[in-house]
Design a protein around this motif. Sequence first.
Motif, PDB file in Angstrom:
ATOM      1  N   HIS A 108       0.869  -1.181   0.000  1.00 56.73           N
ATOM      2  CA  HIS A 108       0.000   0.000   0.000  1.00 56.73           C
ATOM      3  C   HIS A 108       0.908   1.234   0.000  1.00 56.73           C
ATOM      4  CE1 HIS A 108      -3.693   2.323   0.867  1.00 56.73           C
ATOM      5  NE2 HIS A 108      -2.850   3.132   1.482  1.00 56.73           N
ATOM      6  N   PRO A 109       1.296   1.704  -1.189  1.00 53.25           N
ATOM      7  CA  PRO A 109       2.206   2.851  -1.241  1.00 53.25           C
ATOM      8  C   PRO A 109       1.579   4.091  -0.611  1.00 53.25           C
ATOM      9  CG  PRO A 109       2.036   1.769  -3.381  1.00 53.25           C
ATOM     10  CD  PRO A 109       0.935   1.225  -2.522  1.00 53.25           C
ATOM     11  N   VAL A 110       2.463   4.939  -0.080  1.00 51.73           N
ATOM     12  CA  VAL A 110       2.052   6.249   0.444  1.00 51.73           C
ATOM     13  C   VAL A 110       2.826   7.312  -0.330  1.00 51.73           C
ATOM     14  CG1 VAL A 110       1.998   7.772   2.444  1.00 51.73           C
ATOM     15  CG2 VAL A 110       1.555   5.323   2.723  1.00 51.73           C
ATOM     16  N   THR A 111       2.090   8.234  -0.965  1.00 53.27           N
ATOM     17  CA  THR A 111       2.735   9.246  -1.808  1.00 53.27           C
ATOM     18  C   THR A 111       2.304  10.663  -1.452  1.00 53.27           C
ATOM     19  OG1 THR A 111       2.910   7.666  -3.629  1.00 53.27           O
ATOM     20  CG2 THR A 111       3.098   9.997  -4.212  1.00 53.27           C
ATOM     21  N   PHE A 112       1.055  10.823  -0.973  1.00 56.02           N
ATOM     22  CA  PHE A 112       0.527  12.159  -0.666  1.00 56.02           C
ATOM     23  C   PHE A 112      -0.406  12.046   0.534  1.00 56.02           C
ATOM     24  CE2 PHE A 112      -1.952  10.005  -3.880  1.00 56.02           C
ATOM     25  CZ  PHE A 112      -3.258  10.106  -3.414  1.00 56.02           C
ATOM     26  N   ARG A 113      -0.888  13.193   1.018  1.00 51.99           N
ATOM     27  CA  ARG A 113      -1.713  13.194   2.229  1.00 51.99           C
ATOM     28  C   ARG A 113      -3.206  13.302   1.963  1.00 51.99           C
ATOM     29  NH1 ARG A 113       2.149  17.210   5.757  1.00 51.99           N
ATOM     30  NH2 ARG A 113       2.536  18.029   3.676  1.00 51.99           N
ATOM     31  N   ASP A 114      -3.586  14.088   0.971  1.00 46.92           N
ATOM     32  CA  ASP A 114      -5.008  14.382   0.768  1.00 46.92           C
ATOM     33  C   ASP A 114      -5.252  14.747  -0.691  1.00 46.92           C
ATOM     34  OD1 ASP A 114      -3.917  16.956   0.587  1.00 46.92           O
ATOM     35  OD2 ASP A 114      -4.377  17.409   2.681  1.00 46.92           O
ATOM     36  N   LYS A 115      -6.486  15.119  -1.010  1.00 43.05           N
ATOM     37  CA  LYS A 115      -6.842  15.424  -2.398  1.00 43.05           C
ATOM     38  C   LYS A 115      -6.025  16.591  -2.972  1.00 43.05           C
ATOM     39  CE  LYS A 115      -9.071  15.274  -6.274  1.00 43.05           C
ATOM     40  NZ  LYS A 115     -10.434  15.772  -6.421  1.00 43.05           N
TER      41      LYS A 115
END
Length: 1020
Positions: free
Chosen positions: A154-161
């Motif tokens: 489950h990659p994490v790249t950004f925080r929100d829209k």
Amino acid sequence: MYLNCHSFHSLRYGTIPVADLIPLAAACGVTAMALTDINTVTGIYEFYRLCNEAGIRAIVGMELRQDNRLHYITLAKNRTGLGEINRLRTQHNLAGTALPLVAPDFENVIVIYPSENIPEVLRDNEYIGIRPENFSLLIRPERKSKLDKMVVLHPVTFRDKPEYNLHRILRAIDLNTLGSKLTATDYCTPGEVMVPESELLANYSQYPTIVANTKRIMDSCHFEYEFKVPRNKKHYTANRDTDLQLLTRLAQQGLIKRYGIGNRDAQERIEKELKVIHELEFSGYFLITWDIIRYSNSMGFLHIGRGSGANSIIAYCLGITDICPLELDLYFERFLNLNRKSPPDFDIDWSWKERDTILEYIFTRYGREHVAFCGTNVEFKYKSIFREVGKVFGRPKEELDKLSGTSMDQHDRNEIVRQIHKYGMMMEKYPNQRSMHSCGIIISEDPITDFTALEMPPKGFPIVQFDMHVAEEIGFEKFDILSQRGIGHIDDAAKLVKKNRGIDVNIRDTSISKDEATCNEYLGRGNTIGCFYIESPAMRGLLRRLKCDNYKVLVAASSIIRPGVAQSGMMKEYIFRHNYPDKFEYFHPVFEEQLGETYGIMVYQEDVIKIALHYGGLPAADGDILRRAMSGKGRSKEALQRVKDHFFECCARQGHPEQLSTEIYRQIESFAGYSFCKAHSASYAVESYQSLYLKVHYPIEFMVAVINNQGGFYRTEVYVHEARMSGAMIHNPCVNKSEIETTLYGKNVYLGFMHLQGLQKEVAQNIVTEREEHGEYASLEEFIYRIPIGIEGVQLLIYIGAFRFTGKTKNELLVTARRIMLRFTPKSIGPMLFPYAVQHYELPMLLRSPYEDAFDEIELLGFPVSVTPFNLLKTSYRGDVKACDLVQHHKKQVKMLAYLVSRKHVPTKMGAMYFGTWIDANGEFFDTAHFTGTLKSYPFKGGGCYLLLGTVEVDYHFPTITISKMEKMPFIPDPRYRESDAESSQTQERLREDVSMTHREPYPQEQEINLPRHKMVQSK
């Protein structure tokens, strides 16, 4: 369960700063996580430290991609595994080869393949990353059979829209395309955000094997790192003891060379320093630096050792520096003490022409596996942000120019511009690319790839993937291998003197130049154009105000010109006390005891520390915090605030008056980041003397050297003028006399082809090479048949007078050139058995104005050579007063005609003002002040001659004209055009001026500072 987190160090991809990623994870209940930035380990040490502070187990690794295609994700089981990952990435970075789709056989690395790139056979350490959206693939038997090799991905790249939108903008910037043209493979999926771990695991509830596999490989990763442990190369010889033996022997040899036999003070100082150096295990650092200097000397290179290293007598005896610490009372503890655990920091300068040779030696001598440049993160800046984001939104070039060239409050307020502002401001301070530190080199004990991957920037030396601050944090101290043009001025001038006059000037022997009588006279008059560090208008004005006539005053001047001293009002106060030593009282006895040499004024970093310790009573640890703040290293606002609070507590306990303590701390604060240590100022002063000595005694050779090293503070024209004022005869480029650089024959200076605007480098080099191999050119015709050149190049050379040796006019030469070139082909080039016969025609008399040459020169060189700019004015008026007489006109109004050299922008609370530097009709320099109100009515209008009206203010022997009116004066019409042609008045617009901008808050006014000149009595 997060094995694939990106920070903003995944350049133009990730959007989360490392410092924000950890609290985000903590809020989601994460207890272990991996940072795997794309093709880099830039953020892993900050990540590891912050995770430890937050109670999260840090796993480090790298996501490896080629052309935006994900090949695999790597996780280091330990520090050895990190080295394996780094070496893989380094191998392909340095060789420029493609990354393999299948990972090599790692020993201490976990490899995770995406579902799009699964090899046929998986090794024990290799797994498949499965996203929830890939579950449908598990229906297929061949995939389901590999369930025991699958892990949560489950990659994490950004925080929100909003950050997802920013991610897409960054991707478009990276791919240099419009946002609307991005495809789904160019950016990440909308779900790459961090969610609570329970929510993440719920997605995999039907596949407990995948969750168990994930936990098992995370538990197998045990990366640990100990900060602040020295990682530099430890020993120059076999071990610590043999290092000390060699260092002692070299120091004793240098002692005799520098001081003779029997200097007891120097001997005691050496023994004291050797004891500290040995105890701190820094002998190797000194010896490596000495070895680099030894190589430099063997090559005949000139170097300057500066910075706090000049506090060391051993550095002086080893030839690393030329500053005697006994002469200036420089104390070793400022450079190295038993409380300092990091290695010393030597700053060594070479000529910009020779630095690469030194670098190549260091990389070869100490091994390319152990040597690399520090990296630096180049951030998105204001201008580039709006230009880059605007391009993503498809805005036209004209609008991009306006967005990047004006302040935000001047931008349109339409919806697209609002979006550009929104995302542009989010990107501010984001890293955009990695680059090479200007001078910092790491020499490591262990292979550098144990700590980082390496990259190869265009300059050709590998760089680490972190900056100098991270380097220091993880145990590296850099060697500063710098370059500067000032050394080129000195070295080349000495060589020119040898070539032109047959005189050997041992400029390395600083005793011949330092405090030399004529040099001191030049200093006091501010006659220092071209000299390192002391040629700017501000510095020349300071030297005149001080009537500087000796080394120690020059050392002080080198520091008080710095912003910290000026901002606090101490520069003005120093000038006053220097000129009127009997008209002030010391604030307090401590100031007289500790700072008597500088009239009780804090001038150097050491002075601030002295006052903090001896007046404030602060402990040595607080003094070191102040030192680091003043040198710009490791500045911490919190630490400085604690020091400030402690300072006032200590002062109160000692009974000092609050008013005095407040004033003293105001002065201390102003120094932060903007002051020199005394040894650094002394190093600058010695180099200034070396260049000044050459200017005084060999002025033409010196100015030619300055010109050939592409100047200093001013443009080439100013140095050409200075050479002429020194007795040189200036000649335009000539195909039979000129080189690429400017050439000197006796007193005849031939400008080099490098200054000729529009002449191709290859053509210029061919002219010189062909002449060296086959002799001078006998005629224009012969030149054309020997040199591959087009008609435009030939015409350019004719216009500048490069064929004047033929005795023909430019008009005749132009006709001849065009006639030959009409039937010319490149095959005609080359040596001819029989000289080409040229038909001669009788040409009509073609009249030519004597001023045409001057306008040709302005167009091709940027300035006139055959006449001065004053000769081209319509008016014959030359002003009522000359620069040499200004001192006699204090408070009087004067009218002058002058040629603009430079102007410096200075912010004030009333608005911008400028200081101008000019040359009068006699060729002498003088200075002006232009305040905000006057500038609105009488602005600068570019380079050229101006009529000036103003009032002379003589400030401590230095006259400045405060301008009330000025106007640019017109040239005669360019005789190459008809008077009615628009071009006839445009040539003078090519004349340049040097403009320097100042980006700082306005200094406080003198009345706002109200610096006391009287003793402030201690309370009882």
